[in-house]
Design an enzyme around this catalytic site. Structure first.
Site, PDB file in Angstrom:
ATOM      1  CB  CYS A  85      -0.979  -0.027   1.122  1.00 36.16           C
ATOM      2  SG  CYS A  85      -2.512   1.270   1.177  1.00 36.16           S
ATOM      3  CG  HIS A 192      -4.229  -3.558   2.129  1.00 32.23           C
ATOM      4  ND1 HIS A 192      -3.222  -3.189   3.423  1.00 32.23           N
ATOM      5  CD2 HIS A 192      -4.667  -2.572   2.024  1.00 32.23           C
ATOM      6  CE1 HIS A 192      -3.233  -1.673   3.507  1.00 32.23           C
ATOM      7  NE2 HIS A 192      -3.946  -1.365   2.641  1.00 32.23           N
ATOM      8  CD  GLU A 194      -2.331  -6.323   4.998  1.00 34.08           C
ATOM      9  OE1 GLU A 194      -1.869  -6.557   3.867  1.00 34.08           O
ATOM     10  OE2 GLU A 194      -2.532  -5.372   5.343  1.00 34.08           O
TER      11      GLU A 194
END
Lengths: 212, 257
Positions: A85, A192, A194
């Site tokens: 990011c 992202h 995650e």
């Protein structure tokens, strides 16, 4: 020191690192948060995360010495770096967010806010899962992913896929912008991983399994 | 633009609960959810998770945060967390526990200034405005707050007008009457919201099976549908619903390799 911790997440006060730590741990990494430049040489894998202001992030990386230490590890120390990011944007030349601030200059790309004429009437920030493709084929960081894969994005600024970036990932939001790249020891994602379900974990596993 | 399936976990004083018309029934902790309700499979089939502390009376924030951490440790989607948020200091704790967004409800009525202060720090896109609706005898959609224990005297339309002029990123509209019944969403609310706002709309309350999800997600102004009922989607129920919705043309993200 006996066995070295594998993945160091650069902790410079830009956002919460719990999700990222959990996801990297989930794919089998030994994760440590690092906030001192001197500790960076302990890690074969570094992750530069970040959400928030580019300017503040750029200043913190400069003041702490972490920015120079990251560049040194990547260029001379044999670490592989994954920017996520804001972390990806910080790997470029710089950003005009709140006045011009420099990036780490690891890739020759500038960050800019989505232009109004690019996105037309689409919402900014761009939030949500979005379809991502791999123009050079899904290899390296992107190996094993579907030809188009949905990842979770939250951002108002973007980089464009220009210059030598190795294997890239591209997403369309009025404009085809850079969703990620893998140029050997420097790689990054605008999205992202995650927060991107099993496909995100797969990408993180590709990173963790990489030999520096 | 892709639509979203949202799952809402309700937390009450140490454990997760099921709710029916806002009356709570205890189920268990996170491990219990994973073992008995296959929450792991549910978590792999959703676009977003919402975790709300619906404890009546005194809340224990550190304990709630630790429950949030134990969920977010193994749930790799964006997470919105709320319940009783009254200030930025609570928000900071929730962010540290893994929240990507926060959900505010009573604060929208009690202290709009604090909502603005929170948005100033974390960005309006990370603030979800939660609205609970209970219909009157003449079916007027009244907005209630404090877990439906306080009336606001505002209709849904009036409240939405006030709320969408605040710096908030999304609307999460729940029907107290349909909540936990499995009888279907209150789709009538969608028209009663008006059309004077641009924020994405999440519709909640009453989802019992995939047809209800389909009905909600088929409406052009509905960005997401939320369900809080693990019993209705036990095992791989939500995974199958997701596949079925995609086959019926609902634009949902594809998960997996």
């Amino acid at each position: 020191m006996t066995t070295l911790p594998k993945v160091g997440i650069v902790d410079y006060g830009m956002g919460n690192l719990w999700s990222l730590t959990s996801a990297l741990t989930h794919v089998g990494a030994h994760v440590v948060l690092v906030d001192r430049p001197d500790d960076l040489p302990h890690f074969s894998h570094l992750v530069l995360p970040g959400v928030g202001s580019f300017r503040r992030a750029s200043e913190r990386l400069a003041e702490s010495g972490l920015g120079d230490a990251i560049v040194d590890r990547v260029n001379h120390g044999g670490s592989v770096l994954l920017g996520i990011c804001l972390g990806m944007q910080l790997m470029g030349v710089g950003s005009p967010e709140d006045g011009w601030s420099p990036g780490l200059n690891l890739v020759p790309v500038t960050t800019e806010r989505f232009h109004d004429e690019e996105v037309e009437r689409r919402r900014i920030p761009h939030i949500g899962f979005a379809s991502t493709r791999f123009p050079q084929g899904n290899e390296g960081l992107f190996a094993g992913l579907r030809e188009t894969t949905d990842f979770y994005f939250v951002h108002s600024y973007r980089m464009l896929p220009e210059g030598d970036l190795g294997a890239t990932a591209v997403c369309d939001y009025g404009v085809s912008y850079l969703a990620g790249f893998d140029r050997g020891n420097v790689c990054a994602t605008q999205f992202h991983p995650e927060k991107s379900q099993q496909q995100g974990l797969h990408l993180l596993r590709n990173f963790v399994d990489r030999k520096p | 633009m892709l639509k979203r399936l949202v799952f809402t976990l309700l937390y009450d004083n140490g454990s997760f609960v099921l709710s029916r018309n806002f009356r709570l029934q205890r189920v268990g902790d996170v491990r219990w959810l994973k073992r008995n309700y296959h929450f792991g499979t549910v978590a792999e089939s959703i676009d977003e998770l919402v975790i709300l502390d619906v404890t009546r009376g005194q809340r224990d924030l550190p304990r709630f945060c630790s429950a949030v951490r134990s969920v977010t440790e193994a749930c790799f989607v964006p997470v919105a967390v709320g319940g009783g948020i009254s200030s930025m200091s609570t928000v900071e704790q929730l962010l540290l526990a893994g929240a990507d967004k926060v959900v505010v409800n009573s604060l929208l009525v009690d202290d709009p200034g604090e909502v603005a202060a929170i948005a100033e720090v974390i960005g309006a896109q990370s603030v979800v405005a939660s609205i609970d609706v209970r219909r009157g005898d003449d079916r007027t959609p009244w907005v209630v707050i404090s877990q439906a224990e306080r009336e606001t005297g505002r209709t849904l339309f009036e409240h939405v007008q006030a709320v969408t002029s605040m710096p908030i990123g999304e609307l999460y509209v729940n029907s107290v009457d349909q909540d936990g019944t499995g009888m279907g969403l209150d789709l009538e609310m969608v028209a009663q919201l008006g059309d004077g706002f641009s924020q994405p709309l999440i519709l909640a309350g009453g989802v019992g099976h995939s047809q209800h999800l389909f009905q909600g997600l088929s409406l052009p102004t509905v960005s997401a549908v939320a369900t809080a009922n693990l019993l209705n989607f036990v095992g791989d129920g939500l995974q199958r619903a997701r596949t079925e919705l995609r086959e019926r043309g609902v634009p949902l993200a594809v998960f997996g390799l």
